[in-house]
Design an enzyme around this catalytic site. Structure first.
Site, mmCIF file in Angstrom:
data_model
loop_
_atom_site.group_PDB
_atom_site.id
_atom_site.type_symbol
_atom_site.label_atom_id
_atom_site.label_comp_id
_atom_site.label_asym_id
_atom_site.label_seq_id
_atom_site.Cartn_x
_atom_site.Cartn_y
_atom_site.Cartn_z
ATOM 1 N N ASP A 67 7.982 -8.803 24.927
ATOM 2 C CA ASP A 67 8.818 -10.005 24.859
ATOM 3 C C ASP A 67 8.571 -10.965 26.015
ATOM 4 O O ASP A 67 7.895 -10.631 26.987
ATOM 5 C CB ASP A 67 10.301 -9.610 24.797
ATOM 6 C CG ASP A 67 10.650 -8.460 25.742
ATOM 7 O OD1 ASP A 67 9.888 -8.220 26.690
ATOM 8 O OD2 ASP A 67 11.687 -7.816 25.527
ATOM 9 N N ASP A 136 23.295 -2.840 25.300
ATOM 10 C CA ASP A 136 23.809 -3.036 23.939
ATOM 11 C C ASP A 136 22.905 -2.372 22.888
ATOM 12 O O ASP A 136 23.064 -2.588 21.697
ATOM 13 C CB ASP A 136 23.987 -4.541 23.635
ATOM 14 C CG ASP A 136 22.678 -5.321 23.697
ATOM 15 O OD1 ASP A 136 21.615 -4.702 23.954
ATOM 16 O OD2 ASP A 136 22.701 -6.548 23.482
ATOM 17 N N HIS A 138 19.569 -2.801 22.683
ATOM 18 C CA HIS A 138 18.367 -3.551 22.276
ATOM 19 C C HIS A 138 17.095 -2.855 22.738
ATOM 20 O O HIS A 138 17.087 -2.160 23.747
ATOM 21 C CB HIS A 138 18.428 -5.014 22.738
ATOM 22 C CG HIS A 138 18.326 -5.241 24.211
ATOM 23 N ND1 HIS A 138 19.291 -5.898 24.939
ATOM 24 C CD2 HIS A 138 17.365 -4.913 25.116
ATOM 25 C CE1 HIS A 138 18.919 -5.958 26.209
ATOM 26 N NE2 HIS A 138 17.755 -5.370 26.345
ATOM 27 N N GLU A 143 18.100 -7.769 19.474
ATOM 28 C CA GLU A 143 19.521 -7.639 19.788
ATOM 29 C C GLU A 143 20.305 -7.116 18.581
ATOM 30 O O GLU A 143 19.839 -7.221 17.439
ATOM 31 C CB GLU A 143 20.088 -9.016 20.185
ATOM 32 C CG GLU A 143 19.537 -9.564 21.496
ATOM 33 C CD GLU A 143 20.217 -8.957 22.733
ATOM 34 O OE1 GLU A 143 20.636 -7.782 22.693
ATOM 35 O OE2 GLU A 143 20.302 -9.673 23.748
HETATM 36 C C1 F6R Z 1 11.985 -5.888 28.358
HETATM 37 C C2 F6R Z 1 12.553 -5.052 27.317
HETATM 38 C C3 F6R Z 1 14.013 -4.741 27.346
HETATM 39 C C4 F6R Z 1 14.368 -3.793 28.498
HETATM 40 C C5 F6R Z 1 15.862 -3.516 28.520
HETATM 41 C C6 F6R Z 1 16.238 -2.598 29.658
HETATM 42 O O1 F6R Z 1 10.601 -6.083 28.119
HETATM 43 O O2 F6R Z 1 11.858 -4.644 26.448
HETATM 44 O O3 F6R Z 1 14.366 -4.158 26.130
HETATM 45 O O4 F6R Z 1 13.653 -2.596 28.330
HETATM 46 O O5 F6R Z 1 16.558 -4.721 28.650
HETATM 47 O O6 F6R Z 1 16.015 -3.257 30.860
HETATM 48 P P1 F6R Z 1 16.123 -2.502 32.256
HETATM 49 O O7 F6R Z 1 14.960 -1.578 32.334
HETATM 50 O O8 F6R Z 1 16.019 -3.604 33.281
HETATM 51 O O9 F6R Z 1 17.427 -1.794 32.261
#
Ligand code: F6R
Length: 236
Positions: A67, A136, A138, A143
């Site tokens: 992403d 959440d 994701h 989302e």
């Molecule tokens: C970012 C991604 C997101 C993160 C998620 C957890 O490329 O794919 O799904 O893996 O937001 O983020 P952290 O590791 O910062 O808790």
């Protein structure tokens, strides 16, 4: 599903790096699907350390990231392209032209989404997809919603995601509202999936995702349907 519980972040990172380096050793021209965020930083550091020691060679590896924020150029320090360059790509011998992150500033963002999916298809799919999980549920920036989104698409970030990611920005208002993310087809068609999570705060959503109902309200729950899913969790 294989669930590995590790005692701390370092052990989780080392175990994840083990699985990724094994993939690269078995198939030197493999396609790695990669994630950003806090969780994989230790994994990238460990892989870079093994590269320095001469234990793993990334010269033929191709990578495709999950992403990117919309409206931020890859040169901006908040972009996921910048994150990947600084935290991983510049520390290993990967060829920059073999690393792909969606463009958040493409003029025609719909076209960018289609081309991203085509690129993954042309690669023959992803050999190993590394994932983190949002509070959440994701994965990538898929989302919670009424249905699973199949293809690479533009998404409006949830307020909880903006809040969580504001730690990387000077204030929550500075976090972009929209992002471009790989959809569920490319993720679920990856030959192997490696999900890493650490911290007590992730325990509840991880339990729901791995053992609860499979629902687009918890996007990561779709991973229960994958035939080669490894989860590494450390509560520290
Ligand atoms: C970012 C991604 C997101 C993160 C998620 C957890 O490329 O794919 O799904 O893996 O937001 O983020 P952290 O590791 O910062 O808790």
């Amino acid at each position: 599903m294989k669930l590995i519980k590790e005692k701390n972040y370092e052990a989780m990172s080392r175990q994840a790096a083990n699985i990724i380096s094994a993939q690269v050793i078995i198939k030197p021209d493999c396609v790695l699907g990669l994630a950003t965020g806090s969780t994989p930083i230790g994994t990238y550091n460990q892989l870079a350390a093994w590269y320095e020691k001469g234990d793993v060679d990334f010269s033929r590896v191709r990578t495709i990231n999950l992403d990117e924020y919309i409206g931020i150029s890859g040169r901006d320090e908040h972009s996921y392209r910048y994150f990947m360059d600084k935290n991983f790509f510049e520390k290993i011998n990967i060829k920059k032209e073999n690393t792909f992150v969606p463009s958040g500033i493409a003029k025609d963002i719909e076209k960018e989404c289609k081309e991203y999916d085509r690129r993954i298809k042309d690669f023959g799919g992803i050999d190993l997809q590394l994932l983190g999980i949002g509070l959440d549920g994701h994965i990538g920036f898929n989302e919670p919603g009424d249905c699973f989104q199949k293809n690479t698409h533009v998404v409006k970030l949830h307020s909880s995601t903006i809040e969580a990611n504001s730690r990387f920005f000077s204030s929550p208002e500075k976090v972009p509202e929209y992002a471009i993310t790989m959809g569920m087809i490319s993720i679920m068609q990856a030959k192997k999936i490696l999900l890493i999570a650490n911290g007590k705060a992730k325990e509840d959503i991880l339990n729901k995702a791995l053992y609860g109902a499979i629902t687009p309200q918890i996007p990561a729950s779709i991973l229960q349907l994958h035939s080669d899913l490894t989860v590494i969790y450390s509560e520290e």
